[in-house]
Design a protein around this motif. Sequence first.
Motif, PDB file in Angstrom:
ATOM      1  N   ALA A 148      36.524  55.551  35.776  1.00  6.40           N
ATOM      2  CA  ALA A 148      36.986  56.134  34.075  1.00  6.40           C
ATOM      3  C   ALA A 148      38.047  55.374  33.524  1.00  6.40           C
ATOM      4  N   LEU A 149      38.982  55.102  34.372  1.00  5.10           N
ATOM      5  CA  LEU A 149      40.112  53.950  33.878  1.00  5.10           C
ATOM      6  C   LEU A 149      39.663  52.750  33.213  1.00  5.10           C
ATOM      7  N   ALA A 150      38.725  52.206  33.946  1.00  2.00           N
ATOM      8  CA  ALA A 150      38.417  51.094  33.830  1.00  2.00           C
ATOM      9  C   ALA A 150      37.453  50.972  32.290  1.00  2.00           C
ATOM     10  N   GLU A 163      44.443  41.487  25.740  1.00  2.00           N
ATOM     11  CA  GLU A 163      44.204  41.608  27.394  1.00  2.00           C
ATOM     12  C   GLU A 163      44.936  42.722  28.044  1.00  2.00           C
ATOM     13  N   MET A 164      44.508  43.561  28.933  1.00  2.00           N
ATOM     14  CA  MET A 164      45.371  44.610  29.561  1.00  2.00           C
ATOM     15  C   MET A 164      45.642  44.312  31.033  1.00  2.00           C
ATOM     16  N   MET A 165      46.806  44.511  31.387  1.00  2.00           N
ATOM     17  CA  MET A 165      47.067  44.278  32.925  1.00  2.00           C
ATOM     18  C   MET A 165      47.352  45.445  33.536  1.00  2.00           C
ATOM     19  N   LEU A 166      46.478  45.982  34.345  1.00  2.00           N
ATOM     20  CA  LEU A 166      46.782  47.383  35.145  1.00  2.00           C
ATOM     21  C   LEU A 166      47.949  47.431  36.285  1.00  2.00           C
ATOM     22  N   GLU A 167      48.196  48.447  36.788  1.00  2.00           N
ATOM     23  CA  GLU A 167      49.542  48.630  37.867  1.00  2.00           C
ATOM     24  C   GLU A 167      48.906  47.987  39.200  1.00  2.00           C
ATOM     25  N   PRO A 168      49.678  47.630  40.002  1.00  2.00           N
ATOM     26  CA  PRO A 168      49.280  46.896  41.360  1.00  2.00           C
ATOM     27  C   PRO A 168      48.443  47.999  42.172  1.00  2.00           C
ATOM     28  N   MET A 169      47.418  47.305  42.637  1.00  2.00           N
ATOM     29  CA  MET A 169      46.250  47.946  43.310  1.00  2.00           C
ATOM     30  C   MET A 169      45.917  47.441  44.560  1.00  2.00           C
ATOM     31  N   SER A 185      29.369  43.477  28.394  1.00  2.00           N
ATOM     32  CA  SER A 185      28.989  42.042  28.029  1.00  2.00           C
ATOM     33  C   SER A 185      30.308  41.470  26.990  1.00  2.00           C
ATOM     34  N   LYS A 186      31.168  42.400  26.801  1.00  2.00           N
ATOM     35  CA  LYS A 186      32.353  41.944  25.904  1.00  2.00           C
ATOM     36  C   LYS A 186      33.581  41.743  26.789  1.00  2.00           C
ATOM     37  N   VAL A 187      33.806  42.141  28.064  1.00  2.00           N
ATOM     38  CA  VAL A 187      34.903  41.715  28.735  1.00  2.00           C
ATOM     39  C   VAL A 187      34.842  41.146  30.070  1.00  2.00           C
ATOM     40  N   LYS A 188      35.830  40.813  30.573  1.00  2.00           N
ATOM     41  CA  LYS A 188      35.951  40.242  32.012  1.00  2.00           C
ATOM     42  C   LYS A 188      37.041  40.785  32.633  1.00  2.00           C
ATOM     43  N   THR A 189      36.875  40.446  34.039  1.00  2.00           N
ATOM     44  CA  THR A 189      38.137  41.024  34.741  1.00  2.00           C
ATOM     45  C   THR A 189      38.567  39.884  35.676  1.00  2.00           C
ATOM     46  N   ILE A 202      42.078  43.055  32.439  1.00  2.00           N
ATOM     47  CA  ILE A 202      40.784  43.114  31.716  1.00  2.00           C
ATOM     48  C   ILE A 202      41.005  42.402  30.355  1.00  2.00           C
ATOM     49  N   ALA A 203      39.924  41.513  30.079  1.00  2.00           N
ATOM     50  CA  ALA A 203      40.292  40.655  28.839  1.00  2.00           C
ATOM     51  C   ALA A 203      39.170  40.445  28.236  1.00  2.00           C
TER      52      ALA A 203
END
Length: 206
Positions: A148-150, A163-169, A185-189, A202-203
Amino acid sequence: MTKLLASGKTIEDAVQSGLAKLNVKADRVKVTVLEQPNKGLFGLLGARDAKVELELLPDGVDQAIQFLLDVTGAMELTVEVERIETSDHIQINIAGSDMGILIGRRGQTLDSLQYLVNIVANRHSDRHLRIVLDAEQFRERRRQTLEALAERMASRVIRTRKEMMLEPMTSQERKIIHASLQTNSKVKTYSHGEEPNRRLVIALKD
């Protein structure tokens, strides 16, 4: 360790007889040949069956479960443990009260226990065992939360074009998000940084 003497017309027969009595597969025992078979004179005089000794090897998963019970017992927790074998790993599920203590913040305590359980399980095993430890279906709930977060973060990246940088995982959690957005089709990780502070980014796709 459990040892068993078995005999048969051939060494293979003797081993199979011993395995049947122990109700285990061949990879769970160490076989020592005590006597070779002898057909004797004319197949009668001096005929002798093969004799083998089967030594039951310690089961890594059983040892891991006992370790888990010792740890939870020391924490004064009463738990029930369920073992499920799949094609690529062994799932150990824990149920009981106060599972929040075992899970910890974002599953960090559970991950640490899982790491230790895998060490114990593979200490004497002649094959690699991969154990996934879970408590009160935390892994599934966490997976749903991450998916859901993704989706939310991907939508934000598309909307803001930033682009969004998530917390350490952990690597496993990053893998869940990678997989969740793989068909977008619109974003890459991609991952950035070093463990234990490695983050997922995520960008927009080029």
